[in-house]
Each structure stands twice: as C-alpha cells, then as structure tokens.
Write a protein that holds these residues in place. Structure first.
Motif, PDB file in Angstrom:
ATOM      1  N   GLY A   1       0.806  -1.217   0.000  1.00 45.58           N
ATOM      2  CA  GLY A   1       0.000   0.000   0.000  1.00 45.58           C
ATOM      3  C   GLY A   1       0.834   1.259   0.000  1.00 45.58           C
ATOM      4  O   GLY A   1       0.294   2.358  -0.043  1.00 45.58           O
ATOM      5  N   HIS A   2       2.159   1.132   0.090  1.00 45.71           N
ATOM      6  CA  HIS A   2       3.026   2.311   0.084  1.00 45.71           C
ATOM      7  C   HIS A   2       4.157   2.096  -0.913  1.00 45.71           C
ATOM      8  O   HIS A   2       4.530   0.970  -1.190  1.00 45.71           O
ATOM      9  CB  HIS A   2       3.656   2.539   1.461  1.00 45.71           C
ATOM     10  CG  HIS A   2       2.661   2.858   2.533  1.00 45.71           C
ATOM     11  ND1 HIS A   2       2.359   4.140   2.914  1.00 45.71           N
ATOM     12  CD2 HIS A   2       1.901   2.054   3.300  1.00 45.71           C
ATOM     13  CE1 HIS A   2       1.449   4.110   3.870  1.00 45.71           C
ATOM     14  NE2 HIS A   2       1.152   2.854   4.126  1.00 45.71           N
ATOM     15  N   ILE A   3       4.687   3.207  -1.443  1.00 41.08           N
ATOM     16  CA  ILE A   3       5.902   3.118  -2.243  1.00 41.08           C
ATOM     17  C   ILE A   3       6.955   3.951  -1.524  1.00 41.08           C
ATOM     18  O   ILE A   3       6.752   5.146  -1.276  1.00 41.08           O
ATOM     19  CB  ILE A   3       5.682   3.645  -3.669  1.00 41.08           C
ATOM     20  CG1 ILE A   3       4.640   2.781  -4.378  1.00 41.08           C
ATOM     21  CG2 ILE A   3       6.993   3.635  -4.443  1.00 41.08           C
ATOM     22  CD1 ILE A   3       4.251   3.295  -5.748  1.00 41.08           C
ATOM     23  N   LEU A   4       8.065   3.324  -1.161  1.00 37.69           N
ATOM     24  CA  LEU A   4       9.126   4.053  -0.475  1.00 37.69           C
ATOM     25  C   LEU A   4      10.323   4.153  -1.403  1.00 37.69           C
ATOM     26  O   LEU A   4      10.486   3.318  -2.296  1.00 37.69           O
ATOM     27  CB  LEU A   4       9.523   3.311   0.804  1.00 37.69           C
ATOM     28  CG  LEU A   4       8.565   3.487   1.986  1.00 37.69           C
ATOM     29  CD1 LEU A   4       7.329   2.637   1.814  1.00 37.69           C
ATOM     30  CD2 LEU A   4       9.253   3.150   3.286  1.00 37.69           C
ATOM     31  N   THR A   5      11.152   5.170  -1.182  1.00 40.48           N
ATOM     32  CA  THR A   5      12.333   5.262  -2.039  1.00 40.48           C
ATOM     33  C   THR A   5      13.596   5.188  -1.190  1.00 40.48           C
ATOM     34  O   THR A   5      13.623   5.608  -0.033  1.00 40.48           O
ATOM     35  CB  THR A   5      12.366   6.580  -2.835  1.00 40.48           C
ATOM     36  OG1 THR A   5      12.161   7.637  -1.919  1.00 40.48           O
ATOM     37  CG2 THR A   5      11.319   6.610  -3.898  1.00 40.48           C
ATOM     38  N   LEU A   6      14.609   4.632  -1.789  1.00 44.32           N
ATOM     39  CA  LEU A   6      15.908   4.526  -1.130  1.00 44.32           C
ATOM     40  C   LEU A   6      16.964   4.957  -2.136  1.00 44.32           C
ATOM     41  O   LEU A   6      16.925   4.546  -3.291  1.00 44.32           O
ATOM     42  CB  LEU A   6      16.146   3.073  -0.698  1.00 44.32           C
ATOM     43  CG  LEU A   6      17.500   2.780  -0.054  1.00 44.32           C
ATOM     44  CD1 LEU A   6      17.618   3.478   1.294  1.00 44.32           C
ATOM     45  CD2 LEU A   6      17.686   1.279   0.150  1.00 44.32           C
ATOM     46  N   ARG A   7      17.887   5.816  -1.668  1.00 46.09           N
ATOM     47  CA  ARG A   7      18.950   6.269  -2.556  1.00 46.09           C
ATOM     48  C   ARG A   7      20.231   5.580  -2.164  1.00 46.09           C
ATOM     49  O   ARG A   7      20.569   5.529  -0.979  1.00 46.09           O
ATOM     50  CB  ARG A   7      19.161   7.766  -2.373  1.00 46.09           C
ATOM     51  CG  ARG A   7      18.530   8.577  -3.482  1.00 46.09           C
ATOM     52  CD  ARG A   7      18.612  10.018  -3.154  1.00 46.09           C
ATOM     53  NE  ARG A   7      17.871  10.295  -1.931  1.00 46.09           N
ATOM     54  CZ  ARG A   7      17.612  11.526  -1.527  1.00 46.09           C
ATOM     55  NH1 ARG A   7      18.042  12.554  -2.203  1.00 46.09           N
ATOM     56  NH2 ARG A   7      16.925  11.719  -0.423  1.00 46.09           N
ATOM     57  N   LEU A   8      20.943   5.070  -3.122  1.00 47.73           N
ATOM     58  CA  LEU A   8      22.266   4.562  -2.800  1.00 47.73           C
ATOM     59  C   LEU A   8      23.179   4.723  -3.992  1.00 47.73           C
ATOM     60  O   LEU A   8      22.744   5.039  -5.098  1.00 47.73           O
ATOM     61  CB  LEU A   8      22.215   3.112  -2.310  1.00 47.73           C
ATOM     62  CG  LEU A   8      21.524   2.041  -3.144  1.00 47.73           C
ATOM     63  CD1 LEU A   8      22.432   1.576  -4.260  1.00 47.73           C
ATOM     64  CD2 LEU A   8      21.184   0.866  -2.239  1.00 47.73           C
ATOM     65  N   GLN A   9      24.431   4.503  -3.744  1.00 46.79           N
ATOM     66  CA  GLN A   9      25.427   4.641  -4.794  1.00 46.79           C
ATOM     67  C   GLN A   9      26.626   3.815  -4.364  1.00 46.79           C
ATOM     68  O   GLN A   9      26.975   3.792  -3.187  1.00 46.79           O
ATOM     69  CB  GLN A   9      25.820   6.119  -4.944  1.00 46.79           C
ATOM     70  CG  GLN A   9      26.833   6.368  -6.029  1.00 46.79           C
ATOM     71  CD  GLN A   9      27.190   7.854  -6.128  1.00 46.79           C
ATOM     72  OE1 GLN A   9      26.342   8.718  -5.968  1.00 46.79           O
ATOM     73  NE2 GLN A   9      28.460   8.143  -6.372  1.00 46.79           N
ATOM     74  N   ALA A  10      27.229   3.119  -5.317  1.00 50.67           N
ATOM     75  CA  ALA A  10      28.447   2.388  -4.994  1.00 50.67           C
ATOM     76  C   ALA A  10      29.631   3.143  -5.568  1.00 50.67           C
ATOM     77  O   ALA A  10      29.593   3.575  -6.715  1.00 50.67           O
ATOM     78  CB  ALA A  10      28.380   0.981  -5.576  1.00 50.67           C
ATOM     79  N   ASP A  11      30.654   3.323  -4.752  1.00 52.03           N
ATOM     80  CA  ASP A  11      31.849   3.993  -5.242  1.00 52.03           C
ATOM     81  C   ASP A  11      32.953   3.003  -5.579  1.00 52.03           C
ATOM     82  O   ASP A  11      33.959   3.358  -6.174  1.00 52.03           O
ATOM     83  CB  ASP A  11      32.365   4.986  -4.190  1.00 52.03           C
ATOM     84  CG  ASP A  11      31.442   6.189  -4.109  1.00 52.03           C
ATOM     85  OD1 ASP A  11      30.694   6.422  -5.086  1.00 52.03           O
ATOM     86  OD2 ASP A  11      31.447   6.883  -3.076  1.00 52.03           O
TER      87      ASP A  11
END
Lengths: 637, 321
Positions: free
Chosen positions: B171-181
């Motif tokens: 019932g929800h859409i969540l966002t997650l930010r990530l990045q690999a260096d």
C-alpha cells in the motif's frame, strides 16, 4: 531501635486479627484467597515459572543458531519459539512480575494491611494465569502464534496467517491487558489512599513512587495495544479491513498503535527495577539515597518521555524525515533522567559504607550492563544509525542489555533482598555470589557478540544462516554463554529451595533496612502490622520515632483499615476491605471461557458474557451479616 | 562472503555517512561509559565496608550535601552536552543523506515477495525496461534510486555496505537512494520478519564499471533466444506446456506469469531462490524437484518430473543466459 517499630499487640488481639485477615482454609479457601501476600506470592512464582519456560525456549533457539545450516528445528517451529519467547517474556514475565512484587510489597511499604481492591487483584491474577496457560497450551498443540511478539500485519492478518495462531496471540493480549490494567488501578488507589498516616508523598519510598508511575503509564499505554489487537481480531474474525491496504486500511496503523504501547512497555519493566535499585542501594550503602527529590522527578520525567519515542521503531518506514528528527531528539533526551539517577546512585555508593551482599551485587551489575544497553539505545535512537542496525542482531544485543541489565539483574537483587521478608529465611550468600558471577559473565558472553553480528549484517528472526556468511563462530560463543546463564538460573532455584527449607532465620529486619516492610514479621502475619504505624520521615526505621507511633481503635473482627489523604496522608476515614470469595476465581473462569471461545466464533462475545455477568453479580452481592457488621462499626464512636 | 555485508566497510556515500556518524557516536559513548565505570569503581573501592550491624549514616538528612550536589550537577550537565553533540551529529548525517545527488539517477523498482525480490529496471523508453530477480547490477559512481514496494507482507531492503535499510510496505511506495563507489559484490538480505523463509530472502548488488553495466543491461533487454537443438527444444516445450509457465515469465516466449521470478536470463544469475541455492545445473534440477529441501515453506511446489524431462528442462533453462 528497629525491632519493635510497631507496638506488639495483646496476644488475644493478635489472634483475632489473624482470624480476620487470613485466607480461609482448604482448597476452596485457596481459590478464595484475597490476601495481598498470598496473591503476590502466587503472582511472583507464576511469573518466574513463565520466565523459566520462556528461557528454555531461548535455549532451543541458541542451540539452533549455534552453527550454520542447522536443522534441529525447522522454520515453522523456530518462528513459534521466538514468538512465544518474546511474548511470554514481555507479557507474562517482565510486566506481571513487577506488578506482582508491588502487590506483595506496596501495602507493607506504606504501612497498611491490604491493597485497595483485594478481590480485583485476585481476579487479575487468575485471568493472568489462565491467559498464560492458554498460550503455552496453544504452543504445545502447535497452534502457538508465529509472527513475533510485535505481530506485524499483514503477516498476521487473515491473508497470510491462516489457522488460529494469531488469534491466540491477540487474545493473550486481551488477558494480560485486563490483568495489567486492574492491578494498575489497584496500585494507584492503594498508594494514593492507604498510606500510613504521616507518610506524605514526599516521604514515600522510591520503589512505591516507581510503581505509582508505572501504574499510570500502564493505564495510558495499554489501551493502544488493546485497540490494535481488537482491530486485528476483527479483521480476522469478522472481515473488517483496518489493516488491509486494498480496502483503505493501512499496515502502518498497526505499527503506530503497537509501538505507542510497546515503547512505554519497556519502561513499565525498567521503572520498577529503578525502584528496586533505590531500595537496595540505600540499605546496603547504609545511608539515604542522595537526591531523593531528583530521583522522583527523574522517574516522572522518564514516564513522560517514554511516550514520545515510539516512532524510533519505525525509522525504516515512510515517516517524514522532520518527524523522525523529533523522535531522535526524544530518544536521546530520555537518557537525561536515567543519567540523573545513575549519578545519584553512584554518589550514594561513594558516600556510603557498603554492606556487600548478593542483593547488592546484582544491583551493581546494572551499572555495567544497563549503561552499555542505554548507550546502544542512543545509537538506535539516531535515525541514520538506526537505519543500519535496526532489525539486526545489534538490536537483539541492545534489548537484552537493557531488559536483563536494567530489569532482571535488579529483580534478582530484589529477590535476594526481600526473600527473607517473604519466607522468613535468608538465602545462601555463597550460592548467591556464584549465581551473580556466573550470570554476569555468561550474560556478556552471550549478548556482547550479538552487537558485532548485527554490524556484520545478521538480521533478527532468522532460523538459520549459511556458513559462508561468517556468522558461525560468534553465534557459537553466544550459545555457550546461554548454557551458562541457564546454569546460573538453576543455581538460583537450588538456592531458593534450599534456603526455603533450611536457610538461616531472618527475623523482622535482617539487613537493618529503613522502610516499613521491615517492621513487620518475616514472613509477615496475615494482617501485616498489628497496628497501623504512623510515619514521620522517609526512613522510618532509621529515623526518630513519631508520637503517637501507631493508629489505635481499628476493629479486629472486621478487615478494617485507615484511609488517608492523597498528598499529606492525614487520616481521612476508616475503610473496610472485602473478605475472601471464590467468585473472583469463578469470574476469571467465565472470562477465560469467553475470551478463548471468541477466538472461534464472534458469538461467544454475546453468550460468553452471560456467565461473566452472573459471576460478577455474585461477587458483588452484599450479605446481611457483613452489612450488619458495617452498620455496627459505623455507629461505634 | 565475509565483509560483503558489513556496516563498517562502506562502499558508497550513504553507508559512508552513517559509518562516520557511527565512529563519532561510538567515541562519545565509549568516553561516557568509561567515565561512569571509573566513577562507579572508585566509589566501590573507596567506600568503607559495612555489615548488618553498621548503624545507618543519617547525616545526609540534615544537610543538602552541597559538594556532592555540585559534582552530580556537573555530571548531568556534561551528559546533556554529550547528548546534544550526538543529536547534532545525527541530524548532520541525516541531512547529508537527504542531500545525496539524484542527477542522472538509475531508477529501479524493487518488489518484495515471500521470499524473493522482483527487480524492474525503469526507463523513460518503455521498450528499454527489463525485469530480473534477486540480483541487482548497478554502475559504479552513479546514483541509484530504488522505489520499493511489496507484493504481500512487509519486507525490508538492506545492503549494509551501501546504505541503511528501508521497508517495503504493502500500500506504500518508499524510495531509497544509494550509490556504490567501489566495484564489488555486496550481499543484502530482508531485514523485516516476513514468515517462514525470512532467513533465506537474500540478494546481491553487483557494482561494476559503467561499460560492464551497459553491456549487462543490454544483454538483459534481449528476449530469450529460441532453442536450437532438440534437447533444449524439448525443455522449452515442457516449460510452456507444463506448470512452469503458470508462475514464471520468459520474455520472447508466451510465458508471462509474474507469480515467481522472471527467468528470461536466469542462467546468468549467480544464485537461485533468493540466495539460498547456488545456480548450477545440479542444484537447479534439485530445486525444481523439491524446493522445500532448500527452503521449507517456499511458495514453489515440488515437481515429480521424470529424469529425462527434468534434464531437458534444466538444459533449456541453462541456455537462458
């Protein structure tokens, strides 16, 4: 100076009091008992029984996790085991045992003969016992709940949890709610209205303060979980959609309601333990606690802050970032009142003279373990850090450091401390020291490695793990520690049984402690005090005696007590306590039948309430004999 | 796999911000712990011993003990300062996380299922979207925006080396930010209890050079090639006429069901069954025959297929590179 704080009664008067206040004889009399000491003892022993049972479940989990890819128990059984371990430890041990200690100790500490509503306390005990038995029997019949003690929807909802497992969990909550709320009402009324004359709020022992604060917290927090478990049961039984997103419900609603209760619940367990700490440290440092007023204010502040932390269990959900920052601030600020108390205790120890006993050792264990648990709590309260360690073994380590260090160690200390009061015999000190050191070392061996497991990415509630994860060695270490913890608890049981049979006789005040319970006999007579004492200071058994020293003129043939005013404890009026009755037991049986049947059909709420109404009417039915006695008492000058 | 799932070995900015805060917090907490412990131990050592006969010291009742009060007040003040420092550090890290760049971000939709991960690589051009499962490739140095949802119960997406966790809530859409260096393989696992196989709901994030990522994603966009020899053709036919296609999809064939992981390029993946089973022909055959021996309670039913059919099926699936 301490031996006869309360005047010795005439033998005839003592006999009359004993006849009036004791529980009726025989098995029926046992069922009818309302004396706060009988109920308190049963409550403590039952809670300890659940502690041992839930501890054995933990031992099975540690066995399963001791090496990777283990198959001693499968995922289904493992899930039922960890669910029951958490549920039983929180709902059937930690909260009830604190209330049980209060039911036994509070009337003695405030100088009265009973709790305010003794029949209600007896009923609360039976309801608690039956609820606990229900969940363990359900577990043995493979119908035990399997969704964790937090029972998140939708996993526990009608779609993903078939059968009756979640319903048993929800009904257990109902049982413990009823019991917990009733005992809280009882404690608040007892503390506010039945203190010995002269025991103003300012002179009240810190343990009594702690229980008063806890009882208020329970009354404010429990309705939230009562509401959510009722919604869950309705979703499951009658097809409502409180938590179903497809029909406008929301699974996050469950989390808010559960943690609005669940976080304060940690403090229902912790705050009474702070009360034990203050009692034990004052006695064994042989001086009053430094900063009494600050301690009281810290307890109250902790209770307020505790209601502002619940969202830190939900940082990984979509709560807005600004809102989360507020809960981080609250989670850090609640450390301030705890710091105040820790510093005041250290000051007390610093300036005291230390009488080293097992009771004191256990409370000193708090300073190492709880402080670590509190500091890791700050880590969990910080949003960014929590996003990493949340739901990992780091949390398992943290919560055990807080609950075992913050509550179980002080509780064991309390058992060593009050055992002579309750049984009349001292516990063995040598075994006590073994008990402490084994528990203390094994506890750290078990739970310290879990911090590292969490940082290495091990999530909670996994029934096993692959060898390649590298989590094996630390898990094995934790499992070895768990075995030694079990041994130390066994040692405690051996010590208790042995001391009960052949321990040294204690006398009324073996530790030369300051509070009123030590003025009563050990074990106390059915009537607690031959005469209700009058109090003129915070440490009545250490300080100057007041004049008059006790209340006279109370009836010996009726359960009569003095009610006092809330703040100043000025004598207010005479109060007659109800007598023993088997109807409390029968009402609890009727309640149990209704609660359990309603798991299977909603109609049970309708027909199941009829026997409850009948038993309640019988419970409250006045008898001519008693009414006549009360009228006669009223007419007496 | 040691070190592949470690909070304190960050391989990207999100995890690095948190690790920095971790060390700061740990330093402050350790200092506080040592200070309390030292004061406590000194108190224990210096206080004279007593026994039951020692009379209580009632002097404190008559005096406010001003020196002790001062020391305790200073200690409380220091704690408040320490807590404010922690709060400032926490909020600074929080801001740093919130301000991570999103320009040119790679958009990936992750849907949690009992007990596997459905992964869709989004693209403004619908024909360039593609779907895979349990293995997420990302280019090094480019921000990744994950949109997280759940197909059933609550799960939680956690790759310790790259970022903190985020729940997948129905019932929800969540966002997650990530990045690999740093290029590498980072292991992740579901962190929210989600039922029987919560323990084996793993995945891997493979961070690779932009070129390698482009090559990989181009390969993933390709539909499955039609089988060329009789053995694999038989497997292909079995797949499409048996029960497999009722749950699984293979792009380029009529199989389009979404109840189980997309199998278009299943043979290119390192693991089967969300990290529970190594992906080789033997394990694949064993998995098809009886998934419950690896993951008791797994949603995929056992299949009592004759050996020759199983071999053909496995031979076909092995061509899906």
């Amino acid at each position: 100076m301490t031996d006869a704080y309360v005047a010795m009664p005439e033998p005839a008067a003592a006999q009359a009091l004993e006849r009036t206040w004791r529980d009726p004889p025989g098995f029926l009399g046992w069922l009818a008992a309302v004396n706060h000491k009988s109920i308190g003892r049963r409550f403590i022993v039952t809670a300890f029984g659940f502690f041992v049972a839930a501890g054995l479940l933990a031992a099975v989990m540690r066995l399963q996790l001791s090496r990777p890819d283990n198959h001693i128990v499968g995922p289904d059984l493992y899930n039922r085991i960890f669910t029951l371990h958490g549920t039983a430890m929180m709902f059937l041990f930690a909260v009830p045992v604190m209330q049980a200690m209060a039911v036994y100790l509070v009337p003695l500490m405030i100088g009265t003969r009973s709790t305010a509503f003794p029949r209600m306390t007896a009923y609360a005990y039976w309801v608690y016992l039956f609820g606990g038995l229900m969940i363990f029997i359900a577990f043995l019949l493979a119908m035990g709940p399997d969704n964790g003690w937090f029972n998140y929807v939708p996993l526990s909802g009608p779609q993903y949890s078939s059968g009756k497992r979640s319903d048993f969990w929800a009904q257990l909550i109902t049982f413990t709610e009823v019991s917990g709320l009733l005992v809280s009402v009882d404690i608040i009324t007892t503390v506010f209205k039945l203190r010995a004359p002269g025991m103003t709020l300012a002179r009240m022992p810190l343990f009594v303060w702690a229980m008063l604060v806890t009882a208020f917290m329970i009354i404010f927090a429990m309705p939230a979980v009562m509401l959510s478990s009722t919604m869950l049961i309705m979703d499951r039984l009658v097809g409502t959609h409180f938590f179903n997103p497809a029909d406008g419900g929301d699974p996050l609603l469950w989390q808010h309601l559960f943690w609005f209760f669940g976080h304060p619940e940690v403090y229902f367990i912790f705050i009474p333990a702070l009360g034990f700490m203050s009692s034990i440290i004052a006695t064994f440092a042989r001086r009053p606690i430094f900063g009494h007023t600050a301690m009281v204010l810290a307890l109250i502040a902790t209770a307020f802050f505790a209601f502002g932390l619940w969202v830190h269990h939900m940082f990984a959900t979509n709560v807005p970032d600004l809102g989360k920052a507020f809960f981080t601030a609250m989670s850090l600020m609640i450390a301030i009142p705890s710091a105040v108390q820790i510093f005041c205790w250290i000051a007390t120890l610093w300036k005291g003279r230390l009488y080293m006993t097992s009771a004191l050792l256990f409370t000193l264990g708090f300073f190492f373990i709880l402080v670590i648990g509190g500091l890791t709590g700050l880590i969990l309260g910080s949003v960014p850090l929590d996003l990493q360690v949340h739901d990992s073994y780091f949390v398992v380590a943290h919560l055990h450091y807080v609950l075992i260090g913050g509550a179980v160690f002080p509780l064991f200390g309390a058992w060593y401390y009050w055992f002579p009061k309750i049984t009349g015999r001292l516990m063995d000190e040598r075994l006590g020291r073994w008990n402490f050191w084994l528990f203390f070392i094994a506890f750290n061996v078990t739970f310290y490695p879990m911090h590292h497991l969490g940082l290495e990415g091990m999530p909670r509630r996994v029934y096993t793990y692959a060898a390649a994860t590298g989590w094996g060695p630390l898990n094995l270490l934790a499992s070895v520690g768990a075995v030694v913890i079990a041994l130390s608890v066994l040692l405690f049981i051996v010590n208790a049984v042995k001391s009960l049979r052949s321990g040294e006789l204690a006398g009324p005040n073996p530790w030369r402690a300051p509070s009123l319970e030590w003025a009563a006999d050990s074990p106390p007579a059915a009537y607690d005090f031959a005469a209700i004492p009058v109090v003129a200071s915070r440490e009545p058994l250490w300080d100057a005696r007041p004049a008059p020293s006790h209340v006279t003129g109370l009836a010996t043939d009726v359960r009569e007590g003095v009610s006092t005013t809330v703040i100043d404890a000025l004598p207010d009026h005479r109060y007659t306590f109800p007598s023993p009755t088997p109807w409390t037991f029968l009402a609890a049986v009727a309640t149990t039948v209704m609660f359990i049947s309603s798991i299977f059909t909603p109609w049970a709420v309708v027909w199941g309430s009829i026997p409850i109404i009948i038993t309640l009417i019988a419970w409250f039915w006045p008898t001519r004999e008693e009414t006549a006695k009360h009228l006669a008492l009223e007419k007496r000058p | 796999m040691q070190g592949l799932h470690d909070v304190l070995q960050p391989a990207g900015p999100a995890a690095a911000h948190i690790a920095t805060l971790w060390w700061l917090t740990l330093a402050i907490c350790a200092a506080v712990f040592i200070a309390i412990l030292v004061a406590f131990l000194i108190a224990l050592v210096r206080a004279p011993r007593a026994d039951a006969a020692t009379p209580p010291d009632l002097a404190p009742l008559g005096s406010a003990e001003p020196r002790t009060r001062l020391v305790v007040s200073i200690a409380v003040a220091c704690s408040i300062v320490g807590l404010l420092l922690l709060l400032a550090g926490s909020i600074a890290a929080d801001r740093a996380l919130a301000r991570m760049p999103e320009d040119d971000a790679l958009h990936i939709q992750v849907t949690g299922h009992q007990w596997w991960w459905d992964v869709i690589y989004d693209d403004p051009q619908p024909s360039r979207r593609f779907q895979t499962a349990n293995e997420i490739h990302i280019p090094v140095g480019r921000p990744v925006l994950l949109s997280l949802q759940s197909g059933d119960v609550i799960h939680s997406f956690w790759v310790p080396n790259l970022a903190g966790k985020k729940d997948l809530i129905p019932g929800h859409i969540l966002t997650l930010r990530l990045q690999a260096d740093k290029a590498g393989t980072y292991r992740g696992q579901c962190a929210e209890f989600c039922g029987l196989q919560h323990a084996f709901m793993g995945f891997e994030v493979i961070a690779e050079s932009p070129q390698a990522f482009a090559a990989w994603s181009d390969a993933q966009r390709e539909p499955a090639h039609a089988p060329s020899d009789p053995g694999t053709t038989r497997g292909h036919d079995l797949f499409l006429t048996g029960t497999c296609m009722m749950c699984h999809a293979i792009a380029g064939t009529p199989a389009g069901a979404r109840a189980g992981p997309d199998l278009t390029h299943v043979a290119s993946r390192k693991w089967l069954a969300a990290g529970a089973v190594p992906n080789d022909p033997e394990h694949l055959a064993a998995w098809i025959r009886d998934p419950g021996q690896f993951k008791p309670g797994a949603q995929m039913p056992p299949h009592a297929v004759p050996k020759d059919e199983l071999d053909a099926l496995v031979a076909y699936l092995e061509t899906l590179r």
